[in-house]
Design a protein around this motif. Structure first.
Motif, PDB file in Angstrom:
ATOM      1  N   ILE B 363       0.795  -1.219   0.000  1.00 22.47           N
ATOM      2  CA  ILE B 363       0.000   0.000   0.000  1.00 22.47           C
ATOM      3  C   ILE B 363       0.834   1.279   0.000  1.00 22.47           C
ATOM      4  N   ALA B 364       1.995   1.276   0.679  1.00 26.75           N
ATOM      5  CA  ALA B 364       2.764   2.506   0.767  1.00 26.75           C
ATOM      6  C   ALA B 364       3.651   2.709  -0.459  1.00 26.75           C
ATOM      7  N   GLN B 366       2.616   1.984  -3.808  1.00 29.18           N
ATOM      8  CA  GLN B 366       1.829   1.800  -5.035  1.00 29.18           C
ATOM      9  C   GLN B 366       2.412   2.528  -6.237  1.00 29.18           C
ATOM     10  N   LYS B 367       2.931   3.718  -5.984  1.00 31.37           N
ATOM     11  CA  LYS B 367       3.363   4.542  -7.126  1.00 31.37           C
ATOM     12  C   LYS B 367       4.434   3.835  -7.934  1.00 31.37           C
ATOM     13  N   ALA B 370       2.972   1.597 -10.683  1.00 29.94           N
ATOM     14  CA  ALA B 370       1.965   2.154 -11.569  1.00 29.94           C
ATOM     15  C   ALA B 370       2.596   3.046 -12.622  1.00 29.94           C
ATOM     16  N   GLY B 373      -1.033   5.926 -13.164  1.00 26.52           N
ATOM     17  CA  GLY B 373      -2.077   5.538 -12.209  1.00 26.52           C
ATOM     18  C   GLY B 373      -2.564   4.123 -12.355  1.00 26.52           C
ATOM     19  N   ILE B 374      -2.131   3.438 -13.414  1.00 30.14           N
ATOM     20  CA  ILE B 374      -2.608   2.062 -13.622  1.00 30.14           C
ATOM     21  C   ILE B 374      -1.564   1.087 -13.104  1.00 30.14           C
ATOM     22  N   LEU B 375      -2.015   0.119 -12.299  1.00 27.93           N
ATOM     23  CA  LEU B 375      -1.098  -0.746 -11.578  1.00 27.93           C
ATOM     24  C   LEU B 375      -0.630  -1.930 -12.409  1.00 27.93           C
ATOM     25  N   GLU B 377      -0.131  -5.463 -11.898  1.00 28.98           N
ATOM     26  CA  GLU B 377      -0.544  -6.463 -10.924  1.00 28.98           C
ATOM     27  C   GLU B 377       0.581  -7.464 -10.655  1.00 28.98           C
ATOM     28  N   ARG B 380       3.412  -6.093  -8.451  1.00 32.70           N
ATOM     29  CA  ARG B 380       2.966  -5.965  -7.064  1.00 32.70           C
ATOM     30  C   ARG B 380       3.078  -7.308  -6.348  1.00 32.70           C
TER      31      ARG B 380
ATOM     32  N   LYS C 273      -7.504  -1.797 -10.608  1.00 31.71           N
ATOM     33  CA  LYS C 273      -6.228  -1.767 -11.315  1.00 31.71           C
ATOM     34  C   LYS C 273      -5.479  -0.442 -11.178  1.00 31.71           C
ATOM     35  N   THR C 274      -6.013   0.485 -10.417  1.00 29.27           N
ATOM     36  CA  THR C 274      -5.300   1.759 -10.322  1.00 29.27           C
ATOM     37  C   THR C 274      -4.917   2.062  -8.873  1.00 29.27           C
ATOM     38  N   VAL C 275      -3.934   2.926  -8.738  1.00 27.58           N
ATOM     39  CA  VAL C 275      -3.491   3.349  -7.411  1.00 27.58           C
ATOM     40  C   VAL C 275      -4.657   3.982  -6.679  1.00 27.58           C
ATOM     41  N   ALA C 293       0.526   5.476   5.970  1.00 26.99           N
ATOM     42  CA  ALA C 293       1.166   4.878   4.798  1.00 26.99           C
ATOM     43  C   ALA C 293       1.474   5.924   3.732  1.00 26.99           C
TER      44      ALA C 293
END
Lengths: 330, 510, 405
Positions: B363-364, B366-367, B370, B373-375, B377, B380, C273-275, C293
């Protein structure tokens, strides 16, 4: 800000006082709220009538607040108007207004919102001009009956009965109860047998009416619906949209179901011009406004009130009938 | 009449997929303190919840004073004389202390509460427990110690025969612990039995009469603390050996290397906008150093590190990070500058209980997974998996909800979260609170490994051995001020306590 | 104890699917010769669709590894799917009472009516996911409907809102309407994020403001609170167009259905799928932990409310187009229906839990029940009672599901 108010106040005073300097009759009229489409028409009719007859009329905006309106009435009385026309904000507090008029010995004509008979009877110079709500229902029913007389083929299953769908306003609302009841009564009175195959509450709302009508079309089948009666135009228009979605009321005479509403609003007139809706009923603001001013003028000048061209019922009421509006007489 | 007040026999509890308790027994004598020990996840809490009617065991029997007892709800447990003081207390904050004591059983008639009686009774109870608190004071204004006493008072008033204390000293100062023990001993003399759950070896050996040890949901054994025949006392090592099931030679892993001279963080005269909070804090943190912060409850250590991380305001003072000026605007900003904070309240401000371990781990960070803004998967998952494996998080899968893990494993996930952000300075606030011995050792190892990779650590700890065993240097705080620094080799428990209580009594005297 | 293991349920689904499929095909060819056309309508087609779905489900789960611990007792299976089963029972009852219900066009009509509700519910679910709520949603629908409709009237209409407005590009008023909603959404977010106001109060305040502002706009002369009509046909098409229409045989699929489907996919993508989506779940799961966090709660809450209001705006514009009209009362009370649908679909009011598939389910269940009761002409008062019972039962079942853990 305060300066502007002061200026406006002085201006109003000047206007009011100069109109009183005339020898003529002056009428003080209070409208519950200017921003009301129906009262706007009412107001225009009163203005037109007083110009025609030469009476001076001064109209104030109660801003939907009874206290504001009370102050306006006091001011009218203090300025010595000859007669009051009052559209009360809260019709149940009309006794106070009647008492004020009585102590100043000025006749008072109530419009649009009806005080109770006890209130009106407490002062011999108190009158009421308005329409009977049930008439809107009666005339909507008559529109359907008239259509069936002119178009026998509208009785699709040839059983001599009218199978209709009813779209009702908010539950418990006075207009909803009266319009639903009297439209059916009128069909009966015209010699048809009405059969309600479905009815639903759509809360005066076009969207809800459309969704409900869609369900009715699916469940009953459009070929089995002979008429749609709606408590107001918005719901009638919602029904029209639903019918159009199912290819009805789009011009093909074989695929047509008569729809009636009440209000005669612009969208309804537009739909009637396009042949999508049969008719609507108009609350006759023009005649109500004109008769209110005529009655007030007669009362102020001491003329015989029975000579103004409107029937006075019980020496208290002028009932202006609703008007049917159908295609062509927009 | 049985020799035991409480007997729990062959208790078995099965959760979907896990056997949490397997034929566990617990026998408690009247008027004794019975310590219940085991690593986190050993099943102590589950066993207590079975006793207290919160869980229905799948098998086994409970006897109270020799009679078979059916307990299906907390209410029934209380009626049978069992009371429980939870580790985390949840008083009704905006009501008075006395209303909290008598909650659910207000004195009075026909639904009308007799406030006078309630006040007098509470007052009498508190006097008995040597507690100087106005029964009308708001519960929310009281310290953890007083709230705990309030719970004990409640239990005493209900004529409880067995009082369960779950980690009662985790947020108490030494003086408060002494008071608690005094009260326990007095109630013990009156015939009340205590079930005492704790990880603190010293306390256990001091207060309890018998120790029952559990491991992985099974019963290991019960021993008297002092052997009546030989007069021998149980030892730390023996208990740890039984709990872990293996020999534990050292409590702390060996520290290799020394901190460098390079200063990574310099704090100068930093003060809180609140008068009662930290004031005029100055220190330097060196590269590859573990700086311990010692002090008692109320020393404002947590408040200070939270301010450093941007969670609280700073009124004055300056902070330099790697020589450049740094202002703590927000946690996001602090994170971007290479700071990480493991908070004290794991449940309240750490874990996302209803989210899976995967989400909790990444969670900390995420950037970094991405683009626009799209991760990603896959990335991760791979990184979370790697980190959790490295830290030896015991879980069936990454999809498991973190709330189903034991405290130690939750803490490891939280550490994994901050290791993923690759922060240069790790601020650890009570990193091993409420965690079993085995997991503690693992966390110490992780800390040392980070140091060897060039990171620096600030560690707040209330446990003296940990503070002394892990720190390269100790900064002691008292009532918001730094009262001194001690270097490795020169610290003793007495020196730290002296600094930590430097202003003691000053406020009360004023 | 009756337990359904996964392997058993696989077989169950596959067999049931095949039975439905065969029955459907048989009926399809037999209904005309047996004179059942007016009795069962499109039932065979529905049976075929259900059969294919079941078979697919059985087939799909056959490929998953078998976990022995995943045993579900028959009772649990019932409670887990209680609302769905109740709905199926209701549908069967309605079909018996009124066979016309078994028409493809009825199904399509239900989907059409669900579309705008679904778009709203997807918006509101964001605010529910952070343990908040949005009471201003319905009024935003009204605002968007009025604003867009007011600028998209035909030139010849007698009572135009802006008598002198030229015929603008179709997208312009739509964008203006949606932006108007987003401004109020930003206000919602600002109140909640900046002042830490409870969303219930903040959005209640904004709800009242929006209605007032919308009424003022609606009351501007020359319109004076008249319902807006005379909608341009190109705008009405946006809500009324039908794709693949084949005259009498097939009524066509309302354009609203693909629009809602696309939005569903987009929202699913955002949430999973996004932050931003992950941050929403995190803030809902534990707001304090999210702060620690390093997640900017302010920015995310602002984004949540603005995105939600954008969806309400879209729903409002589509409602105006579909009904070819608007009044300031459009959308009144919709937010409660949308919240209820979300909750029935498994979104937790405590935040952090909720899936797009659940919301689709919830909205469909609600619409089907409402439409179905209307279909058999149940009194509106009874409809209200039934709706309330469904909400209460659904939430109760949902909560016991969680408590079991």
């Amino acid at each position: 800000m305060r300066k502007i108010f002061m200026l406006a106040f002085i201006l109003i005073l000047a206007l009011v006082s100069c109109s009183y300097s005339q020898e003529n009759i002056t009428i003080g009229a209070c409208i519950y709220r200017f921003n009301d489409a129906f009262m706007l028409r009412f107001r225009n009719a009163m203005q037109a009538e007083s110009e025609k007859s030469g009476a001076k009329i001064s109209i104030t905006d109660g801003q939907d607040d009874q206290n504001t309106q009370d102050a306006q009435i006091d001011e009218f009385i203090a300025n010595g108007v000859n007669v009051l026309i009052i559209n009360p904000v809260d019709r149940m507090t009309s006794q106070g207004i009647i008492d004020k008029a009585k102590s100043a010995n000025i006749p008072v004509v109530f419009i649009n919102r009806e005080p109770t008979p006890e209130m009106l009877n407490s002062y011999e110079r108190a009158y009421y001009v308005g329409a009977k709500a049930e008439e809107s229902g009666t005339q909507a029913g008559q529109l359907i009956a008239d259509y069936f007389k002119a178009h026998p083929e509208a009785d699709k299953n040839h059983d001599g009965k009218i199978q209709f769908v009813m779209l009702k306003g908010q539950n418990g609302h006075q207009d909803m109860i009266l319009r639903s009841k009297y439209s059916v009564e009128a069909i009966k009175a015209a010699g048809f047998e009405p059969v309600e195959i479905a009815s639903a509450i759509a809360n005066w709302d076009k969207l809800q009416a459309m969704n409900i009508m869609n369900a009715f079309i699916m469940s009953i089948g459009p070929e089995n619906i002979e008429a749609v009666i709606a408590n107001n135009d918005e719901m009638a228009l919602g029904a029209v949209e639903a019918l159009k979605n199912n290819d009805y009321n789009k011009g093909d005479p074989a695929l047509y179901i008569p729809v009636v509403g009440v209000d005669a609003n612009a969208s309804a007139l537009d739909a009637m011009d396009k042949g999508e809706m049969l008719g609507t009923v108009l609350n006759d603001a023009d005649n109500q406004g004109a008769s209110a001013v005529k009655l007030a003028a007669a009362l102020a000048s001491g003329k015989d009130i029975n000579s103004i061209g409107y029937t006075i019922t019980d020496n208290k009421y002028i009932w202006i009938p609703y008007q049917k509006v159908t295609r062509g007489d927009k | 009449m049985s020799e035991y007040l409480l007997e729990m026999k062959n208790i078995t509890k099965i959760f979907p997929g896990v056997k949490a308790l397997d034929n566990v027994q617990l026998n408690v004598r009247k008027g004794t303190v019975h310590a219940l020990m085991g690593e986190n996840g050993a099943g102590k809490s589950t066993l207590m919840k079975c006793l207290f009617g919160i869980y229905e065991p799948n098998g086994g029997e409970i006897y109270l004073e020799g009679q078979k007892a059916e307990i299906h709800s907390a209410r029934q447990a209380m009626d049978k004389g069992i009371a429980m003081v939870h580790q985390e207390l949840h008083p009704i904050r905006f009501r008075s202390v006395m209303e909290n004591v008598y909650l659910g059983r207000f004195p009075g008639h026909m639904g009308i509460v007799d406030h006078k009686a309630m006040y007098d009774k509470t007052k009498a109870l508190f006097e008995d427990l040597e507690l100087d608190v106005d029964p009308l004071a708001l519960a929310g204004d009281q310290s953890a110690a007083i709230l705990q006493m309030m719970e004990i008072a409640r239990a005493v008033d209900m004529k409880a025969k067995i009082i369960i204390l779950d980690e009662p000293t985790s947020s108490l100062s030494d003086r408060e612990v002494a008071h608690l023990f005094k009260i326990i001993n007095r109630l013990k003399a009156q015939g009340v039995a205590f079930i005492y759950i704790s990880h603190k070896m010293k306390e256990i050996l001091e207060i309890s009469d018998e120790v029952t040890i559990m491991r992985d949901g099974t019963y290991v054994g019960t021993w008297p603390v002092v052997n009546k025949e030989t007069g021998e006392k149980l030892t730390n090592d023996f208990i740890i050996r039984q709990m872990v099931g293996r020999e534990m030679t050292n409590q702390f892993p060996p520290r290799e290397g020394r901190p460098l001279d390079e200063v990574v963080l310099k704090v100068e005269h930093v003060s809180s906008p609140l008068k009662k909070s930290f004031q005029d804090v100055s220190f330097e943190l060196h590269k590859q150093e573990i700086l311990g912060i010692g002090g008692l409850v109320g020393a404002q250590r947590t408040e200070f590190v939270e301010a450093l991380f941007g969670l609280r305001g700073i009124a004055s003072g300056e902070i330099y990070l790697n020589g450049a000026k740094y202002s703590s605007k927000s946690p996001g900003f602090a994170k971007s500058r290479g700071l990480a904070l493991l908070t004290e309240e794991r449940r309240a401000t750490g874990i996302f209980g209803i989210l899976p371990i995967l989400e909790n781990t990444v969670i900390a960070n995420q950037k970094n997974y991405a683009s626009m803004g799209i991760l990603n998967e896959h990335k991760r998952r791979v990184e979370a998996d790697r980190e959790c494996k490295k830290l030896n998080v015991k879980t069936p899968s990454l999809e498991t909800l973190i709330q189903n893990l034991s405290g130690g494993n939750q803490q490891k996930v939280l550490i994994a979260r901050w290791l993923l952000t690759n922060s240069d300075i790790l601020i650890l606030d009570e990193p091993t609170r409420g965690i079993d011995v085995g997991a503690k050792y693992e966390i110490y190892n992780i800390m040392l490994e980070q140091i060897s990779q060039g990171k620096s650590i600030i560690m707040i700890s209330s446990e003296m051995p940990e503070l002394m065993g892990m720190s390269d240097r100790i900064m002691v705080m008292c009532e918001g001020r730094v009262t001194g620094f001690l270097n490795k080799g020169e610290y003793t428990q007495e020196k730290i306590m002296a600094l930590a209580t430097q202003f003691a009594g000053r406020n009360t005297a004023a | 104890m009756a337990e359904i293991t996964t392997s058993k349920s696989k077989r169950l689904f596959t067999t049931a699917g095949i039975i439905f499929l065969v029955l459907g095909i048989a009926l399809y060819f037999l209904k005309a010769p047996m004179g059942l056309n007016r009795k069962i309508y499109d039932l065979p087609i529905f049976l075929i669709i259900i059969g294919v779905c079941f078979a697919l489900k059985g087939f799909m789960s056959a490929n998953k590894p078998n976990n022995e611990l995943e045993r579900v007792s028959f009772g649990e299976f019932l409670t887990n799917n209680a609302i769905l089963l109740a709905m199926l029972v209701l549908v069967v009852v309605i079909c018996i009472l009124q066979p016309r219900f078994m028409q493809i066009r009825v199904a399509l009509d239900i989907l059409t009516q669900s579309s705008t509700k679904l778009i709203m519910a997807l918006g509101i679910c964001f605010t529910l996911l952070i343990a908040g709520t949005d009471l201003s949603a319905g009024r935003m629908v009204g605002l968007a409907a009025v604003v867009s409709a007011s600028m998209l009237q035909t030139a010849t209409y007698a009572n135009r809102f802006f008598p002198d407005l030229p015929q603008v590009q179709l997208w312009m008023p739509i964008v203006i309407a949606i932006i108007a909603c987003m401004v109020f959404g930003a206000l919602n977010g600002f109140l909640v994020a900046k002042y830490d106001m409870h969303p219930f109060i903040a959005t209640l305040a904004v709800q009242v403001i929006i209605y007032g502002a919308c009424s003022l706009y609606f009351d501007m002369p020359p319109n004076n609170s008249q319902p807006i009509g005379g909608i341009r046909p190109d705008f009405a098409q946006l809500g009324q167009m039908r794709l693949f229409s084949m005259g009498r045989d097939f009524p066509g699929i309302s354009i609203l259905i693909p629009i809602a489907a696309v939005i569903c996919v987009i929202i699913w993508f955002i949430l999973n799928k996004t932050v931003f989506g992950k941050n929403v779940y995190a803030i809902g799961g534990n707001r304090e932990a999210a702060v620690v966090a390093g997640i900017s709660v302010f920015k995310n809450i602002m984004a949540i409310f603005i995105l939600a209001s954008c969806l309400y705006g879209i729903a409002g514009v589509l409602e105006a187009a579909r009904t070819a009209g608007a009044t300031n009362n459009y959308g009144n009370g919709y937010e409660l229906d949308a919240i209820a649908a979300c909750v029935v679909g498994g979104v937790s009011l405590n935040g952090g839990i909720g899936k797009v598939s659940g919301i689709i389910m919830g909205v469909l269940i609600f619409t089907i029940i409402q439409y179905g009761l209307q279909f058999i002409n149940v009194s509106p008062m009874w409809q209200q009672v039934i709706k309330g019972v469904i909400i209460a039962v659904a939430v109760a079942i949902d909560l016991t599901k969680y408590r079991r853990k």
